[in-house]
Design a protein around this motif. Structure first.
Motif, PDB file in Angstrom:
ATOM      1  N   ARG A 225       0.845  -1.200   0.000  1.00  0.00           N
ATOM      2  CA  ARG A 225       0.000   0.000   0.000  1.00  0.00           C
ATOM      3  C   ARG A 225       0.878   1.247   0.000  1.00  0.00           C
ATOM      4  O   ARG A 225       2.013   1.231   0.493  1.00  0.00           O
ATOM      5  N   LYS A 234      -3.938   0.346  -2.427  1.00  0.00           N
ATOM      6  CA  LYS A 234      -3.599  -1.014  -2.027  1.00  0.00           C
ATOM      7  C   LYS A 234      -3.788  -1.939  -3.223  1.00  0.00           C
ATOM      8  O   LYS A 234      -4.688  -1.737  -4.030  1.00  0.00           O
ATOM      9  N   ALA A 235      -2.936  -2.966  -3.336  1.00  0.00           N
ATOM     10  CA  ALA A 235      -3.050  -3.919  -4.448  1.00  0.00           C
ATOM     11  C   ALA A 235      -2.173  -5.125  -4.171  1.00  0.00           C
ATOM     12  O   ALA A 235      -1.274  -5.085  -3.331  1.00  0.00           O
ATOM     13  N   ASN A 252      -6.882  -6.802  -7.367  1.00  0.00           N
ATOM     14  CA  ASN A 252      -7.488  -6.401  -6.080  1.00  0.00           C
ATOM     15  C   ASN A 252      -7.039  -5.001  -5.663  1.00  0.00           C
ATOM     16  O   ASN A 252      -6.706  -4.752  -4.495  1.00  0.00           O
ATOM     17  N   VAL A 254      -7.299  -1.083  -4.726  1.00  0.00           N
ATOM     18  CA  VAL A 254      -8.223  -0.180  -4.041  1.00  0.00           C
ATOM     19  C   VAL A 254      -7.523   1.168  -3.864  1.00  0.00           C
ATOM     20  O   VAL A 254      -6.387   1.216  -3.381  1.00  0.00           O
ATOM     21  N   VAL A 263     -13.984   5.810  -3.104  1.00  0.00           N
ATOM     22  CA  VAL A 263     -13.159   4.607  -3.205  1.00  0.00           C
ATOM     23  C   VAL A 263     -13.193   4.121  -4.644  1.00  0.00           C
ATOM     24  O   VAL A 263     -14.268   4.022  -5.242  1.00  0.00           O
ATOM     25  N   LYS A 265     -12.014   0.918  -7.146  1.00  0.00           N
ATOM     26  CA  LYS A 265     -11.576  -0.473  -7.119  1.00  0.00           C
ATOM     27  C   LYS A 265     -11.448  -0.996  -8.542  1.00  0.00           C
ATOM     28  O   LYS A 265     -12.064  -0.478  -9.461  1.00  0.00           O
ATOM     29  N   ASN A 267      -8.983  -4.184 -11.122  1.00  0.00           N
ATOM     30  CA  ASN A 267      -7.842  -5.093 -11.209  1.00  0.00           C
ATOM     31  C   ASN A 267      -6.645  -4.461 -11.897  1.00  0.00           C
ATOM     32  O   ASN A 267      -5.604  -5.104 -12.038  1.00  0.00           O
ATOM     33  N   VAL A 280      -8.913   3.584 -13.761  1.00  0.00           N
ATOM     34  CA  VAL A 280      -9.081   2.197 -13.343  1.00  0.00           C
ATOM     35  C   VAL A 280      -9.760   1.429 -14.467  1.00  0.00           C
ATOM     36  O   VAL A 280     -10.699   1.926 -15.096  1.00  0.00           O
ATOM     37  N   HIS A 298     -20.014   1.565 -11.967  1.00  0.00           N
ATOM     38  CA  HIS A 298     -19.143   0.640 -12.694  1.00  0.00           C
ATOM     39  C   HIS A 298     -19.122   0.989 -14.171  1.00  0.00           C
ATOM     40  O   HIS A 298     -20.139   1.372 -14.748  1.00  0.00           O
TER      41      HIS A 298
END
Length: 500
Positions: A225, A234-235, A252, A254, A263, A265, A267, A280, A298
């Motif tokens: 992180r 974080k990943a 994963n 964030v 937030v 999120k 991959n 993202v 999304h």
């Protein structure tokens, strides 16, 4: 038999000679003496002592030489040179000529072309070209200062292994770890176990990773992180270029923005520290208003750009969003957190409680002070549909302007080519008739998606029909499409791809 015995003895003594190694050579001393009582089997050397053995030279003020053991103890201003590459100073050194191991203590300092190591006690294994200590040391190179309780330094590879309370101090940051492999020639560090890198700009944590201290490039692969002021990334895999202020995160991922309650999120993501922006992809998700009723967005790609007071979030392609009292979908969405305006483009559809709202473009205005919905604009081909038990209430027009109260759409103005079909019911919810009217402008008051009152502007044309007098094929306005099957009913539904 005698010749065989002599051969065996000859081989034995030859092997013993090899095991002992070459003898330590005394090159010079001002004085020498023997004291068999205090130091049996030893020669005491005093003053400007010079010793050589297998490529090393040792100077000191006093030495005790055990010739039979091929062993020497050196005292006072000891200087040990290995060729032109290694220079060590200390107050005391023991050296074994058979295994070429040295033990030194007392302000030990050893230097090569890449680093300087300082410690109180140091072991030197010349066969393995290995330095090691167990009671704390400091290593300095051209960039960094490294300290640890225990460590090994491999002279042939310039590899330093430090364990227990490891601290690497760089002009730009401080790295702390339980286990660090550091190469003094390249400045590359490999981290194992809980590690932190602290600077004025950010804090990095990982449990496994790599850091190039010269190029300021790093890659972290376990529980990684990065914390930037009010943000955290974080990943599973995290790459960071400190010079560019650039980070990329995989699997994963964030990004948490505590200041703006956002937030992100997905991959895969890229974060640009200097302009405070990120994008993202791969199951991208944006969550806003995280301390209250969250909004989940999304899309194939999500971008967050700009400083906090002018933050803009964009989502592109196959966009869906969900909130407990609001959901929708469109091709792309643009949300300005500075002014609270969110715009939906290309076939947008909005579900506000029980109402379905469509148009060419939909705009939502958020009250930035209370973080609640304030108003709504639907531009061109505005259409509101609400399902009744036996049909559909419908409002249609060129443009729609609405006002929310407690996130409920309460006031609606339809401007231009306005039409309405309304199933009129009494207080007991018994059907009175079906109203069908058109005019240039209509004002409505709604509650939970149902019409409480209406006002028609400029020569309305229509009437209220008994249900039996209005055929079913006349109970839908032109362009009517009921799309309830597309409505996300939970935050997980926004990841479901619709059929074309």
């Amino acid at each position: 038999m005698k010749s065989i015995l002599l051969l065996i003895l000859s081989c034995f003594f030859s092997f013993s000679g090899l095991a002992q190694g070459k003898r330590i050579q005394i090159i010079h001393s001002d004085n020498s003496s023997i004291d068999e009582v205090r130091l049996p089997g030893a020669t005491i050397l005093l003053g400007n002592v010079v010793i050589r053995h297998e490529g090393i030279k040792l100077n000191c003020k006093k030495a005790v030489h055990y010739k039979n053991q091929n062993f020497i103890k050196a005292y006072g201003d000891v200087v040990l040179n290995q060729g032109d590459s290694i220079v060590q100073t200390s107050q005391y050194t023991e050296y074994n000529g058979n295994n070429q191991k040295a033990l030194s203590w007392g302000n030990v300092i050893i230097k090569d072309s890449k680093m300087t190591l300082s410690t109180d006690t140091l072991n030197f294994d010349r066969n393995r070209q290995l330095l090691y200590y167990r009671y704390g040391a400091t290593i300095k190179d051209s960039i960094n200062v490294l300290t640890s309780n225990r460590g090994n330094y491999h002279l042939d590879t310039n590899k330093f292994q430090a364990v227990s309370d490891v601290v690497l101090t760089n002009p730009d940051y401080v790295l702390e770890s339980n286990h660090l492999d550091y190469y003094t020639n390249s400045g590359q560090a490999y981290l194992y176990g809980p590690s932190t890198i602290t600077s004025d700009d950010n804090l990095i944590y990982c449990e496994k990773g790599f850091y190039d201290t010269k190029a300021n490039i790093s890659h972290f692969t376990k529980n990684a992180r990065i914390e930037f002021d009010e943000k955290e990334i974080k990943a599973d895999s995290l790459f960071y270029n400190r010079n560019l202020g650039f980070a990329s995160a995989s699997n994963n991922m964030v990004i948490i923005d505590t200041l703006n309650h956002v937030v992100l999120k997905g991959n895969y993501a890229e974060f640009f520290e200097k302009v405070d922006s990120a994008f993202v992809i791969k199951k991208a998700l944006a969550i806003t208003n995280t301390n209250k009723d969250s909004l989940f967005i999304h899309g194939d790609t999500i971008l967050a750009t700009g400083k906090p007071d002018k933050r803009i979030i964009r989502a592109y392609h196959s966009v869906k969003f969900f909130k407990s009292d609001l959901s929708g979908k469109c091709d792309s969405i643009h949300s300005n957190q500075g002014n609270g305006i969110t715009q939906m483009f290309r076939s947008p559809i909005l579900w506000s409680k029980k109402s379905q709202i469509t148009g060419d473009t939909i705009q939502l205005l958020n009250n930035t002070a209370t973080n609640t919905l304030d108003s709504l604009k639907v531009l061109r081909n505005a259409f509101i549909i609400d399902k009744d038990s036996i049909g559909y209430n419908q409002i249609k027009g060129r443009n729609l302007y609405g006002k929310f109260e407690e996130n409920d759409l309460r006031f609606v103005n339809i401007i231009g080519n306005s039409e309405v079909i309304h199933f009129v019911r009494d207080e007991e919810q018994a059907l009175i008739g079906i109203e069908k009217t058109s005019c240039s402008e209509i004002h409505f008051v709604l509650r939970d998606g149902k019409i409480e009152s209406s006002k028609f502007i400029n020569l309305p044309d229509g009437q209220t029909y008994p249900p039996s007098r209005l055929p079913k094929n006349a109970r839908k306005l032109r362009g009517f499409i009921w799309r309830e099957s597309e409505k996300p009913l939970s935050k997980n539904d926004i990841f479901i791809k619709d059929e074309e």
